[in-house]
Each structure stands twice: as C-alpha cells, then as structure tokens.
Design an enzyme around this catalytic site. Structure first.
Site, PDB file in Angstrom:
ATOM      1  N   GLU A 100      -2.143  -7.064   7.340  1.00 56.37           N
ATOM      2  CA  GLU A 100      -0.814  -6.956   7.924  1.00 56.37           C
ATOM      3  C   GLU A 100      -0.720  -7.827   9.180  1.00 56.37           C
ATOM      4  OE1 GLU A 100       2.178  -6.859   7.778  1.00 56.37           O
ATOM      5  OE2 GLU A 100       2.737  -4.761   7.493  1.00 56.37           O
TER       6      GLU A 100
ATOM      7  N   HIS B 288       0.822  -1.215   0.000  1.00 54.01           N
ATOM      8  CA  HIS B 288       0.000   0.000   0.000  1.00 54.01           C
ATOM      9  C   HIS B 288       0.859   1.269   0.000  1.00 54.01           C
ATOM     10  CE1 HIS B 288       0.963   0.929   4.203  1.00 54.01           C
ATOM     11  NE2 HIS B 288       0.830  -0.368   4.450  1.00 54.01           N
TER      12      HIS B 288
END
Length: 210
Positions: A83, A10
């Site tokens: 994550e 990202h």
C-alpha cells in the site's frame, strides 16, 4: 487468447472499520476479512488462475493464501505491491487527519508519506513484471491494497495523472480485471465482487465516496 490480470484488494481489517490509515503498517484481517477472503477465493478459483502474487503485508498475503489453497498454487510475494506509505498519518483516523492537517488532508498528501506518482510507478511496474511471466492465455491474480491498485491500474492504462481520480476506490475483497490488448492494457471490470458500498481505504476521499 489474451493475458489477464485480476487485481484483488485484501479483506477487511479492524483499522478499515475504524477508518484508520494503514499504509505500510502490518495489520491482520479481522474475522469478517477472513470470511471475505474465503468468498472471493471461491469466486476467483472458477477463473482458473495460473499465477498468484501478493504484497508482503499480511492482510494481502492472507487474502491471496485463501485462493492459493483452493487452486493449489503457491503465492509469490512482491514488496512493490505494498500500500501507499502513510508517513505521519499511519494509525490515525480520517477525522484526526482532517483536524490535524487540514491543508494536507485536502490534497491527501501525508507528511513523510509516499507520493502517488511513486506508488503508481512501482505497482504498475510490478504488475507488468509478473504479467510478463504469463502464458499467452494465462491469468494472474495480484493481491494488494486499495490505493495501490487504483493508482497502479491508472498508470498501466496510461491515464494522465490529472485523470487518476476518475477511477473510484475498491471495497474489501473486490477486484479489477485487466486484459492485454493490441494497444496495451484495458480495464474490463472495476470494483467487482460486491454490491456498491462505501469504501474504507487509504485512498483519497474523492476516490472512496460511494
């Protein structure tokens, strides 16, 4: 033709800049991160992806959505691409973690956090699951996170755990390219898309050094 997977980290968030552990906390892209996502989308669109899937956290989803708009592909969501969970460290800076948990910091094991082996297994399994849907010459773009991608890639390639730290971290909106060979997945590119620079991520210190 071989199936390929692009693992895209990202774009930048404020917590990246402040060197805070993000983990599962749902932090949005900042202005720079949005620009990074647009740039990455313009480059990756030229590869003509056939499928896009993202972590459910918005910093990854919004990065994927920039590519989806250009390619007119829907973005699927998979929570297994999140994550690594940071437990008690989420929201804290690296300096605060080092001061408060010196032993755990050395091992990069957050109290209440997610073990690296669990992250590697869930991310690699998710990538395999989505890659199995590809046509023989298909290209899957996976929008995820720094530590999640590095650990998932290492597991996909069958590296023993003691060698996982040999893969460096990924910069914001950088990517790794995997290609399926006769004997499994091969890493064709790693941390591509930007010039070498320090990596601000939830990854271990040794994996994020420039």
């Amino acid at each position: 033709m071989s199936r390929r997977v692009v693992c895209l980290r990202h774009g930048q968030t404020l917590w990246n800049v402040e060197k805070r552990f993000q983990g599962h906390t749902d932090i949005p892209l900042d202005e720079t991160g949005l620009a990074q996502a647009a740039r990455a989308a313009s480059l990756l669109a030229a590869l003509r992806p056939t499928m896009i899937v993202s972590s459910d956290l918005r910093r990854a989803y919004d990065t994927a959505a920039a590519l989806g708009r250009l390619t007119r592909l829907d973005v699927a969501v998979d929570k297994d691409l999140r994550e690594r969970g940071g437990g008690e460290w989420e929201g804290l800076t690296r300096a605060e973690i080092a001061a408060g948990w010196p032993r755990e910091f050395a091992d990069w094991e957050a109290p209440g956090g997610e073990p690296v082996t669990h992250v590697a297994e869930r991310v690699s399994s998710a990538v395999r699951r989505w890659a199995d849907r590809l046509a023989p010459d298909g290209l899957l773009v996976v929008a995820s996170h720094g530590a999640a991608i590095r650990l998932g890639v290492a597991r996909l390639m069958g590296l023993p755990e003691e060698l996982w730290p040999t893969l460096g971290g990924l910069g914001n909106c950088s990517w790794s390219v995997l290609e399926e060979g006769r004997k499994g997945w091969r890493l064709m590119e790693h941390n591509a898309g930007t010039l070498p620079e320090p990596v601000q991520s939830d990854d271990s210190p040794e994996a994020t050094q420039s």
